[in-house]
Design an enzyme around this catalytic site. Structure first.
Site, PDB file in Angstrom:
ATOM      1  N   CYS A  73     -43.866  -4.410  17.681  1.00  0.00           N
ATOM      2  CA  CYS A  73     -44.500  -4.065  18.963  1.00  0.00           C
ATOM      3  C   CYS A  73     -44.047  -2.705  19.507  1.00  0.00           C
ATOM      4  O   CYS A  73     -44.667  -2.170  20.417  1.00  0.00           O
ATOM      5  CB  CYS A  73     -44.232  -5.148  20.001  1.00  0.00           C
ATOM      6  SG  CYS A  73     -45.051  -6.689  19.599  1.00  0.00           S
ATOM      7  N   HIS A 100     -44.668  -2.288  27.719  1.00  0.00           N
ATOM      8  CA  HIS A 100     -45.298  -3.125  26.691  1.00  0.00           C
ATOM      9  C   HIS A 100     -45.841  -4.379  27.373  1.00  0.00           C
ATOM     10  O   HIS A 100     -45.177  -4.969  28.228  1.00  0.00           O
ATOM     11  CB  HIS A 100     -44.247  -3.492  25.636  1.00  0.00           C
ATOM     12  CG  HIS A 100     -44.746  -4.444  24.599  1.00  0.00           C
ATOM     13  ND1 HIS A 100     -45.969  -4.289  23.993  1.00  0.00           N
ATOM     14  CD2 HIS A 100     -44.188  -5.560  24.064  1.00  0.00           C
ATOM     15  CE1 HIS A 100     -46.141  -5.278  23.124  1.00  0.00           C
ATOM     16  NE2 HIS A 100     -45.080  -6.060  23.157  1.00  0.00           N
ATOM     17  N   ASN A 132     -50.921  -9.670  24.195  1.00  0.00           N
ATOM     18  CA  ASN A 132     -49.985  -8.780  23.504  1.00  0.00           C
ATOM     19  C   ASN A 132     -50.676  -8.185  22.277  1.00  0.00           C
ATOM     20  O   ASN A 132     -50.910  -8.873  21.294  1.00  0.00           O
ATOM     21  CB  ASN A 132     -48.743  -9.571  23.095  1.00  0.00           C
ATOM     22  CG  ASN A 132     -47.695  -8.712  22.412  1.00  0.00           C
ATOM     23  OD1 ASN A 132     -47.960  -7.551  22.070  1.00  0.00           O
ATOM     24  ND2 ASN A 132     -46.516  -9.269  22.209  1.00  0.00           N
TER      25      ASN A 132
END
Ligand code: COA
Length: 324
Positions: A115, A251, A281
């Site tokens: 990520c 994020h 996500n």
């Protein structure tokens, strides 16, 4: 000699057309809209169509960023693409996108930092510009993470979505990216991973065993603690204070993690860009998607200071503090 900065001159993004709501997921696993919203802040996610790849989304995001920048693909001297879900093993997705854009000849490579992929890519690109090696760089974060989800596993399938974002960086005498911080601790690998690959051999499981495994609660705890330390480090590296930051662009994994970081920075949520409700996500796609939304919606203005950060499998974590 005056220092060279890298500046983000434009952004772009792309999302698959298909939207899957929490109510849609209630039909396939034992979950509820209420559980997903209260634990994560997620309301919906975009899911890539059959045959639609990470490279397809990356290409669209890149085209939009280049168009907004008024930069031709042939002017690029570097493409760095963060992804954990490349189209094929090789060539890299960066090379596939490069050929479709018509930027042939410039350096192009992928970065796998889960990520944190886009933040790693941005940090690397910044160093290329600062060293004088590159003048115009395309930095992309793109994923089709839902390709490695087990749709019977409620612990993970509700959390992820697909998407891509891109920025065009240019060498400038004006700031620019002030600081980037990149970190990893492979000791945590088993808390969030997909332990299938070429060299270890593909397993003969449904979906080739290619699925995300995650210890959610442990990941949550380490993420909050690590991001707290990361924002402190980044402010220090840039010689700035909390009050200098106009926008936090984090994020987008979990609204509660985002709120914890905002609290650490003493920032009201009105100055935090939140897209996790819309996108879930999207891994490497998450920060550049949120940034593009912030720019195109008119929230983020030229001259403002932005703090970008991400945390992901590895563990990896990374940040950038920049004047937009
Ligand atoms: N729907 C309904 N119930 C669910 C569920 C779902 N989709 N997923 C898990 N549950 C259940 C669990 O089975 C557990 O049940 P039990 O208490 O009977 O054992 C219960 O909900 C609570 O689970 P818990 O793990 O304590 O919840 P949580 O508050 O920690 O939230 C996450 C779970 C995954 C949302 C949260 O831990 C998280 O966001 N972690 C970070 C994940 C992440 O961001 N990963 C990517 C990092 S880049």
């Amino acid at each position: 000699m005056a220092p060279i900065y890298s500046r983000i001159i434009a952004t772009g993004s792309a999302l698959p057309e298909r939207v899957v709501s929490n109510a849609d997921l209630e039909k396939i696993v034992d979950t509820s809209d209420e559980w997903i919203r209260t634990r994560t802040g997620i309301r919906q996610r975009h899911i890539a169509a059959d045959g639609q790849t990470t490279g397809d989304l990356a290409f669209l995001a890149a085209q939009r960023a280049l168009e907004a920048a008024g930069v031709k693909a042939a002017e690029l001297d570097l493409i760095v693409l963060g992804t954990t879900t490349p189209d094929i093993i090789f060539p890299s997705t960066a090379c596939l996108v490069q050929a479709r854009l018509g930027a042939n000849g410039c350096a192009a490579f992928d970065v796998n930092a889960a990520c944190s992929g886009f933040m790693y890519a941005l940090g690397i690109a910044d160093k290329f510009v600062k060293s004088g090696q590159s003048k115009k760089v395309l930095v992309i974060g793109a994923e089709t993470l839902t390709r490695m989800i087990d749709w019977n596993e409620r612990e993970t399938c509700v959390l992820f979505g697909d998407g891509a974002g891109a920025v065009v960086l240019e060498a400038s005498s004006e700031p620019g990216i002030h600081a980037t911080c990149l970190h990893a601790d492979g000791g945590y690998k088993e808390l969030l991973w997909n332990p299938v690959g070429v060299s270890t051999g593909f397993k003969d499981e449904p979906n080739h065993g290619v699925r995300i495994r995650m210890a959610g609660r442990e990941v949550f705890k380490v993420a909050v603690k690590t991001l707290d330390a990361l924002v402190d480090e980044t402010l220090q590296a840039a010689g700035m204070h909390e009050s200098d930051i106009d926008w936090l662009i984090p994020h987008q994994a979990n609204l509660r993690i985002i709120e914890a970081t905002a609290k650490r920075l003493a920032m009201p949520m009105e100055r935090v860009i939140v897209t996790v409700d819309q996108h879930a996500n999207t891994s490497s796609g998450s920060v550049p998607l949120a940034l593009d939304y912030a720019v195109r919606s008119g929230k983020v203005q030229r001259g403002q200071n932005l703090l970008l950060e991400a945390f992901g499998g590895g563990f990896t974590w990374a940040s950038a503090l920049l004047r937009f």
